[in-house]
Scaffold this active site. Structure first.
Site, short mmCIF file in Angstrom:
data_model
loop_
_atom_site.label_atom_id
_atom_site.label_comp_id
_atom_site.label_asym_id
_atom_site.label_seq_id
_atom_site.Cartn_x
_atom_site.Cartn_y
_atom_site.Cartn_z
N ARG A 108 -13.71 -2.79 -11.17
CA ARG A 108 -12.89 -1.57 -11.13
C ARG A 108 -13.61 -0.39 -11.76
O ARG A 108 -13.35 0.77 -11.45
CB ARG A 108 -11.57 -1.77 -11.90
CG ARG A 108 -10.64 -2.80 -11.31
CD ARG A 108 -9.29 -2.73 -12.00
NE ARG A 108 -8.46 -3.90 -11.76
CZ ARG A 108 -7.70 -4.09 -10.69
NH1 ARG A 108 -7.68 -3.19 -9.74
NH2 ARG A 108 -6.96 -5.17 -10.57
N ASP B 69 -4.37 -1.70 3.49
CA ASP B 69 -5.07 -2.73 4.26
C ASP B 69 -4.10 -3.21 5.36
O ASP B 69 -4.00 -2.60 6.41
CB ASP B 69 -5.48 -3.83 3.27
CG ASP B 69 -6.31 -4.94 3.87
OD1 ASP B 69 -6.49 -4.96 5.09
OD2 ASP B 69 -6.78 -5.81 3.13
N VAL C 216 -13.89 -4.00 0.03
CA VAL C 216 -14.56 -2.97 -0.77
C VAL C 216 -14.20 -3.12 -2.25
O VAL C 216 -13.20 -3.74 -2.61
CB VAL C 216 -14.22 -1.54 -0.27
CG1 VAL C 216 -14.89 -1.27 1.06
CG2 VAL C 216 -12.72 -1.32 -0.18
P1 IMP Z 1 -2.02 -4.37 1.81
O1 IMP Z 1 -0.63 -4.71 1.31
O2 IMP Z 1 -2.59 -5.50 2.63
O3 IMP Z 1 -2.10 -3.06 2.53
O4 IMP Z 1 -2.97 -4.32 0.56
C1 IMP Z 1 -2.84 -3.40 -0.41
C2 IMP Z 1 -3.50 -3.83 -1.72
O5 IMP Z 1 -4.46 -4.88 -1.56
C3 IMP Z 1 -4.26 -2.67 -2.26
O6 IMP Z 1 -3.45 -1.90 -3.11
C4 IMP Z 1 -5.39 -3.33 -3.03
O7 IMP Z 1 -4.98 -3.61 -4.34
C5 IMP Z 1 -5.63 -4.62 -2.30
N1 IMP Z 1 -6.76 -4.50 -1.37
C6 IMP Z 1 -6.73 -4.34 -0.04
N2 IMP Z 1 -7.96 -4.29 0.50
C7 IMP Z 1 -8.80 -4.38 -0.55
C8 IMP Z 1 -10.25 -4.36 -0.64
O8 IMP Z 1 -11.01 -4.24 0.34
N3 IMP Z 1 -10.75 -4.48 -1.90
C9 IMP Z 1 -9.98 -4.61 -3.02
N4 IMP Z 1 -8.64 -4.64 -2.96
C10 IMP Z 1 -8.06 -4.52 -1.74
#
Ligand code: IMP
Length: 189
Positions: free
Chosen positions: A177, A115, A165
């Site tokens: 999940r 993300d 999502v």
């Molecule tokens: P980041 O550090 O912002 O890239 O987020 C990574 C983590 O956030 C992922 O491993 C997911 O566990 C959680 N995450 C990010 N986007 C989503 C989403 O749309 N749905 C559910 N979990 C998310």
């Protein structure tokens, strides 16, 4: 959210929010088979170690490695989660570190979704401290419009729009999940 495992509902509700089907399980499996084949070709004889990020990647990891036919090992790391929020807290903390020794090893990091990219940047920095022979990243999903960090993504299952999502390992406040497909928050009600 009650349904027979063989059905793929178009709409599901999780914590009173409505989600609609985005990527059916069959489509996920087709893409995962392709990624598995690419890994088989590239890593034959290298005994790579897959490092899954808990909790979200556990289903993707399970399906991916069943498409990997070469010798391989696996381990897991657990980082902090979003809790019951739909946006990243911007903070990454480690809840479970690596058990395996990865010095000199070929590492493949397995993530459910990238993300903001903060978690992946954190993991890649941690990996680098252990001097692996190589590190590549496979993520099932990527939200390019949300990604702020310049992280290396070697295999991306699906690039998706910047929406929350659910399913196939991804949760909303720990629920959802167990859904077999990927669902997206349906903001039009
Ligand atoms: P980041 O550090 O912002 O890239 O987020 C990574 C983590 O956030 C992922 O491993 C997911 O566990 C959680 N995450 C990010 N986007 C989503 C989403 O749309 N749905 C559910 N979990 C998310």
């Amino acid at each position: 959210m009650h349904f027979a495992p063989s059905e793929t509902p178009e709409i599901v509700y999780c914590r009173d929010e409505r989600f609609r089907l985005m990527i059916p399980n069959e489509t996920l499996q087709t893409r995962i088979t392709e990624i598995g084949s690419a890994i088989n070709e590239e890593y034959d004889g290298k005994n790579p170690i897959f490092i899954g990020l808990l909790n979200g990647s556990f289903i993707f990891m399970a399906d991916l490695i069943r498409n990997v036919t070469i010798d391989c090992e696996m381990d897991f790391i657990k980082l902090s989660s979003y809790g019951a929020e739909k946006i990243s807290s911007g903070q990454v903390t480690e809840k479970k570190g690596l058990d395996a020794k990865i010095a000199g090893r070929h590492v493949i990091v397995v993530e459910d979704i990238v993300d903001t990219g903060l978690s992946m940047r954190y993991i890649l920095e941690q990996m680098a401290h252990h001097q692996p022979a190589s590190v590549k990243v496979v993520t099932l999903l990527h939200k390019p419009d949300a990604t702020r960090e310049n992280v290396q993504l070697d295999w991306v299952g699906f690039s998706i729009e910047n929406k929350f999502v659910l399913g196939y390992g991804l949760d909303y406040g720990q629920l959802g999940r167990n859904l077999a497909a990927i669902y997206v928050l349906d903001e039009v009600s």
